[in-house]
Design an enzyme around this catalytic site. Sequence first.
Site, PDB file in Angstrom:
ATOM      1  N   TRP A 167     -65.682  47.961  83.785  1.00 44.44           N
ATOM      2  CA  TRP A 167     -66.522  49.215  83.716  1.00 44.44           C
ATOM      3  C   TRP A 167     -65.450  50.158  83.408  1.00 44.44           C
ATOM      4  O   TRP A 167     -64.630  50.416  84.225  1.00 44.44           O
ATOM      5  CB  TRP A 167     -67.357  49.068  84.876  1.00 44.44           C
ATOM      6  CG  TRP A 167     -68.287  50.237  84.859  1.00 44.44           C
ATOM      7  CD1 TRP A 167     -69.056  50.701  83.839  1.00 44.44           C
ATOM      8  CD2 TRP A 167     -68.600  51.024  86.002  1.00 44.44           C
ATOM      9  NE1 TRP A 167     -69.815  51.677  84.389  1.00 44.44           N
ATOM     10  CE2 TRP A 167     -69.695  51.932  85.788  1.00 44.44           C
ATOM     11  CE3 TRP A 167     -68.431  50.971  87.317  1.00 44.44           C
ATOM     12  CZ2 TRP A 167     -70.482  52.636  86.797  1.00 44.44           C
ATOM     13  CZ3 TRP A 167     -68.829  51.771  88.295  1.00 44.44           C
ATOM     14  CH2 TRP A 167     -70.013  52.756  87.883  1.00 44.44           C
TER      15      TRP A 167
ATOM     16  N   TYR B 237     -71.435  48.750  78.788  1.00 44.84           N
ATOM     17  CA  TYR B 237     -70.192  49.225  79.111  1.00 44.84           C
ATOM     18  C   TYR B 237     -69.416  49.880  77.696  1.00 44.84           C
ATOM     19  O   TYR B 237     -68.402  50.518  77.762  1.00 44.84           O
ATOM     20  CB  TYR B 237     -69.158  48.309  79.569  1.00 44.84           C
ATOM     21  CG  TYR B 237     -69.438  47.538  80.846  1.00 44.84           C
ATOM     22  CD1 TYR B 237     -70.380  48.421  81.617  1.00 44.84           C
ATOM     23  CD2 TYR B 237     -68.686  46.735  81.417  1.00 44.84           C
ATOM     24  CE1 TYR B 237     -70.768  47.692  82.821  1.00 44.84           C
ATOM     25  CE2 TYR B 237     -69.099  46.232  82.695  1.00 44.84           C
ATOM     26  CZ  TYR B 237     -70.234  46.664  83.485  1.00 44.84           C
ATOM     27  OH  TYR B 237     -70.425  46.107  84.714  1.00 44.84           O
TER      28      TYR B 237
ATOM     29  N   HIS C  71     -78.814  42.957  83.833  1.00 41.96           N
ATOM     30  CA  HIS C  71     -77.904  43.963  84.428  1.00 41.96           C
ATOM     31  C   HIS C  71     -78.532  44.442  85.617  1.00 41.96           C
ATOM     32  O   HIS C  71     -77.994  44.560  86.666  1.00 41.96           O
ATOM     33  CB  HIS C  71     -77.621  45.104  83.372  1.00 41.96           C
ATOM     34  CG  HIS C  71     -76.320  45.639  83.778  1.00 41.96           C
ATOM     35  ND1 HIS C  71     -75.498  46.088  82.846  1.00 41.96           N
ATOM     36  CD2 HIS C  71     -75.770  46.156  84.951  1.00 41.96           C
ATOM     37  CE1 HIS C  71     -74.340  46.689  83.437  1.00 41.96           C
ATOM     38  NE2 HIS C  71     -74.497  46.656  84.596  1.00 41.96           N
TER      39      HIS C  71
ATOM     40  N   ASN D  78     -77.700  42.681  90.718  1.00 41.12           N
ATOM     41  CA  ASN D  78     -78.315  43.836  91.345  1.00 41.12           C
ATOM     42  C   ASN D  78     -79.690  43.385  91.801  1.00 41.12           C
ATOM     43  O   ASN D  78     -80.625  44.151  91.896  1.00 41.12           O
ATOM     44  CB  ASN D  78     -78.599  45.058  90.606  1.00 41.12           C
ATOM     45  CG  ASN D  78     -77.178  45.716  90.251  1.00 41.12           C
ATOM     46  OD1 ASN D  78     -76.425  46.008  91.160  1.00 41.12           O
ATOM     47  ND2 ASN D  78     -76.849  45.637  89.060  1.00 41.12           N
TER      48      ASN D  78
ATOM     49  N   GLN E 196     -74.929  38.941  90.461  1.00 36.47           N
ATOM     50  CA  GLN E 196     -73.748  39.913  90.793  1.00 36.47           C
ATOM     51  C   GLN E 196     -74.062  41.165  91.467  1.00 36.47           C
ATOM     52  O   GLN E 196     -75.016  41.974  90.857  1.00 36.47           O
ATOM     53  CB  GLN E 196     -72.968  40.151  89.158  1.00 36.47           C
ATOM     54  CG  GLN E 196     -71.751  41.126  89.179  1.00 36.47           C
ATOM     55  CD  GLN E 196     -71.428  41.300  87.988  1.00 36.47           C
ATOM     56  OE1 GLN E 196     -71.063  42.634  87.563  1.00 36.47           O
ATOM     57  NE2 GLN E 196     -70.997  40.482  87.236  1.00 36.47           N
TER      58      GLN E 196
ATOM     59  N   LEU F 298     -63.123  46.351  95.526  1.00 33.21           N
ATOM     60  CA  LEU F 298     -62.231  47.228  96.168  1.00 33.21           C
ATOM     61  C   LEU F 298     -62.951  48.360  96.428  1.00 33.21           C
ATOM     62  O   LEU F 298     -62.058  49.317  96.691  1.00 33.21           O
ATOM     63  CB  LEU F 298     -60.850  47.507  95.028  1.00 33.21           C
ATOM     64  CG  LEU F 298     -60.348  46.237  94.265  1.00 33.21           C
ATOM     65  CD1 LEU F 298     -59.317  46.558  93.301  1.00 33.21           C
ATOM     66  CD2 LEU F 298     -59.699  45.179  95.544  1.00 33.21           C
TER      67      LEU F 298
ATOM     68  N   ILE G 140     -53.183  44.634  87.503  1.00 33.92           N
ATOM     69  CA  ILE G 140     -53.657  43.567  87.105  1.00 33.92           C
ATOM     70  C   ILE G 140     -52.864  42.330  87.750  1.00 33.92           C
ATOM     71  O   ILE G 140     -53.683  41.203  88.321  1.00 33.92           O
ATOM     72  CB  ILE G 140     -53.430  43.543  85.792  1.00 33.92           C
ATOM     73  CG1 ILE G 140     -54.584  44.273  85.017  1.00 33.92           C
ATOM     74  CG2 ILE G 140     -53.697  42.175  85.037  1.00 33.92           C
ATOM     75  CD1 ILE G 140     -54.298  44.971  83.628  1.00 33.92           C
TER      76      ILE G 140
ATOM     77  N   ASN H 298     -53.525  42.124  91.893  1.00 30.56           N
ATOM     78  CA  ASN H 298     -54.901  41.353  92.094  1.00 30.56           C
ATOM     79  C   ASN H 298     -54.873  39.948  92.072  1.00 30.56           C
ATOM     80  O   ASN H 298     -55.264  39.099  92.539  1.00 30.56           O
ATOM     81  CB  ASN H 298     -55.853  42.004  91.455  1.00 30.56           C
ATOM     82  CG  ASN H 298     -56.356  43.613  91.484  1.00 30.56           C
ATOM     83  OD1 ASN H 298     -55.659  44.099  92.459  1.00 30.56           O
ATOM     84  ND2 ASN H 298     -56.855  44.163  90.719  1.00 30.56           N
TER      85      ASN H 298
HETATM   86  P1  NAP Z   1     -63.303  48.058  91.805  1.00 33.03           P
HETATM   87  O1  NAP Z   1     -62.778  46.875  90.940  1.00 33.03           O
HETATM   88  O2  NAP Z   1     -63.946  48.087  93.228  1.00 33.03           O
HETATM   89  O3  NAP Z   1     -62.147  49.327  91.878  1.00 33.03           O
HETATM   90  C1  NAP Z   1     -61.673  49.693  90.649  1.00 33.03           C
HETATM   91  C2  NAP Z   1     -60.570  50.785  90.824  1.00 33.03           C
HETATM   92  O4  NAP Z   1     -59.434  50.304  91.580  1.00 33.03           O
HETATM   93  C3  NAP Z   1     -59.842  51.167  89.869  1.00 33.03           C
HETATM   94  O5  NAP Z   1     -59.671  52.626  90.117  1.00 33.03           O
HETATM   95  C4  NAP Z   1     -58.445  50.568  89.673  1.00 33.03           C
HETATM   96  O6  NAP Z   1     -57.643  51.470  89.187  1.00 33.03           O
HETATM   97  C5  NAP Z   1     -58.320  50.295  91.154  1.00 33.03           C
HETATM   98  N1  NAP Z   1     -57.511  49.155  91.457  1.00 33.03           N
HETATM   99  C6  NAP Z   1     -57.600  48.216  90.828  1.00 33.03           C
HETATM  100  N2  NAP Z   1     -56.563  47.238  91.315  1.00 33.03           N
HETATM  101  C7  NAP Z   1     -55.718  47.953  92.141  1.00 33.03           C
HETATM  102  C8  NAP Z   1     -54.509  47.528  92.823  1.00 33.03           C
HETATM  103  N3  NAP Z   1     -54.189  46.482  92.959  1.00 33.03           N
HETATM  104  N4  NAP Z   1     -54.169  48.649  93.794  1.00 33.03           N
HETATM  105  C9  NAP Z   1     -54.469  50.059  93.695  1.00 33.03           C
HETATM  106  N5  NAP Z   1     -55.531  50.438  92.960  1.00 33.03           N
HETATM  107  C10 NAP Z   1     -56.413  49.310  92.149  1.00 33.03           C
HETATM  108  O7  NAP Z   1     -64.600  48.877  91.016  1.00 33.03           O
HETATM  109  P2  NAP Z   1     -65.387  48.575  89.859  1.00 33.03           P
HETATM  110  O8  NAP Z   1     -64.838  48.839  88.629  1.00 33.03           O
HETATM  111  O9  NAP Z   1     -66.814  49.404  90.240  1.00 33.03           O
HETATM  112  O10 NAP Z   1     -65.852  47.171  89.886  1.00 33.03           O
HETATM  113  C11 NAP Z   1     -65.329  46.113  89.430  1.00 33.03           C
HETATM  114  C12 NAP Z   1     -66.171  45.388  88.104  1.00 33.03           C
HETATM  115  O11 NAP Z   1     -67.406  45.016  88.576  1.00 33.03           O
HETATM  116  C13 NAP Z   1     -66.481  46.632  87.033  1.00 33.03           C
HETATM  117  O12 NAP Z   1     -65.393  46.794  86.418  1.00 33.03           O
HETATM  118  C14 NAP Z   1     -67.520  45.692  86.424  1.00 33.03           C
HETATM  119  O13 NAP Z   1     -66.960  44.733  85.372  1.00 33.03           O
HETATM  120  C15 NAP Z   1     -68.280  45.069  87.428  1.00 33.03           C
HETATM  121  N6  NAP Z   1     -69.525  46.032  87.955  1.00 33.03           N
HETATM  122  C16 NAP Z   1     -70.912  45.606  87.742  1.00 33.03           C
HETATM  123  C17 NAP Z   1     -71.795  46.212  87.955  1.00 33.03           C
HETATM  124  C18 NAP Z   1     -73.217  45.713  88.012  1.00 33.03           C
HETATM  125  O14 NAP Z   1     -74.168  46.756  87.884  1.00 33.03           O
HETATM  126  N7  NAP Z   1     -73.408  44.531  87.697  1.00 33.03           N
HETATM  127  C19 NAP Z   1     -71.740  47.835  88.655  1.00 33.03           C
HETATM  128  C20 NAP Z   1     -70.342  48.091  89.022  1.00 33.03           C
HETATM  129  C21 NAP Z   1     -69.283  47.246  88.636  1.00 33.03           C
HETATM  130  P3  NAP Z   1     -56.868  51.493  87.657  1.00 33.03           P
HETATM  131  O15 NAP Z   1     -58.047  51.335  86.766  1.00 33.03           O
HETATM  132  O16 NAP Z   1     -56.074  52.665  87.579  1.00 33.03           O
HETATM  133  O17 NAP Z   1     -56.076  49.960  87.686  1.00 33.03           O
END
Ligand code: NAP
Length: 247
Positions: free
Chosen positions: A20, A48, A106, A137, A158, A187, A234, A237
Amino acid sequence: MKSIKLKSGYSIPILGLGTWLVTGRECFDAVLTALECGYTHIDTASAYENEDDIGKAIIESGIERSSLFLTTKIWYQKLRFNDVIEQCKQSLDKLRTDYIDLLLIHWPNKFIPLQETFDAFERLVEERKVRSIGVSNFTIPHLQEALKSTVLPIAANQIEFHPFFFQKEVLDFCNKNDIAVIAYSPLAHGKVFQSDILKSIANQKKCEPSQLALAWLMQKNIIVIPKASTEEHIKSNLESLSIVLND
Ligand code: NAP
């Protein structure tokens, strides 16, 4: 990598790459890097606007389609039968594949009957364009309705899930009904780095708070899809897979 068996009979790798808010070259590079590091599971959504970049990165990686697990999602305004069929076709084209491993609704939309959306999902499964179906959701009442609205197994839900948002009731309901939980924002968008408790436990375990949060989820058999765009993040994680926590 450990995987979770879905009610559909297919397995989903317990850790995947979230995508995302990353598009274009940045998305292409992140996905290619992740695939080269050993990720086999990518999470995206038509909303996305990066399925095309992901499709290109998969081709560039040279990895066989059968080794990968791709999830995409249908936006809540596109849940009418014909819209679902059309959206799925577009996702398949952009991702350069002939099937989606997991197709999700979604967000719920109370103005479109679930049965209509699931009728389209059933058609797509019959045509082998989709392997497993699920939702995102969805609260417990949404899930109860979903279970009554299709003959297909609801393989996954999800939802937002991380140390600051422990959705115990939904998790228990999903476990009872054999619906896999996929934690999004595992995270907490990076907020895990601001918690003194997580920092202190991570210190003891000689790992990062992010790795601790991911390990904590995976030990509950929750699938995680952290989004990361740098190689360092990457890889870090992915390394959370080797962390073992006590009760
Ligand atoms: P997240 O994964 O909780 O956090 C992403 C953030 O953490 C980014 O700023 C990333 O930075 C940082 N990060 C990642 N690994 C890190 C590490 N090892 N050390 C430090 N910082 C780190 O947030 P999210 O993107 O909201 O959620 C993950 C995925 O869930 C989304 O990308 C999407 O695919 C899915 N999602 C689904 C829905 C839904 O409605 N179904 C809603 C939200 C999200 P960098 O990018 O700089 O690496």
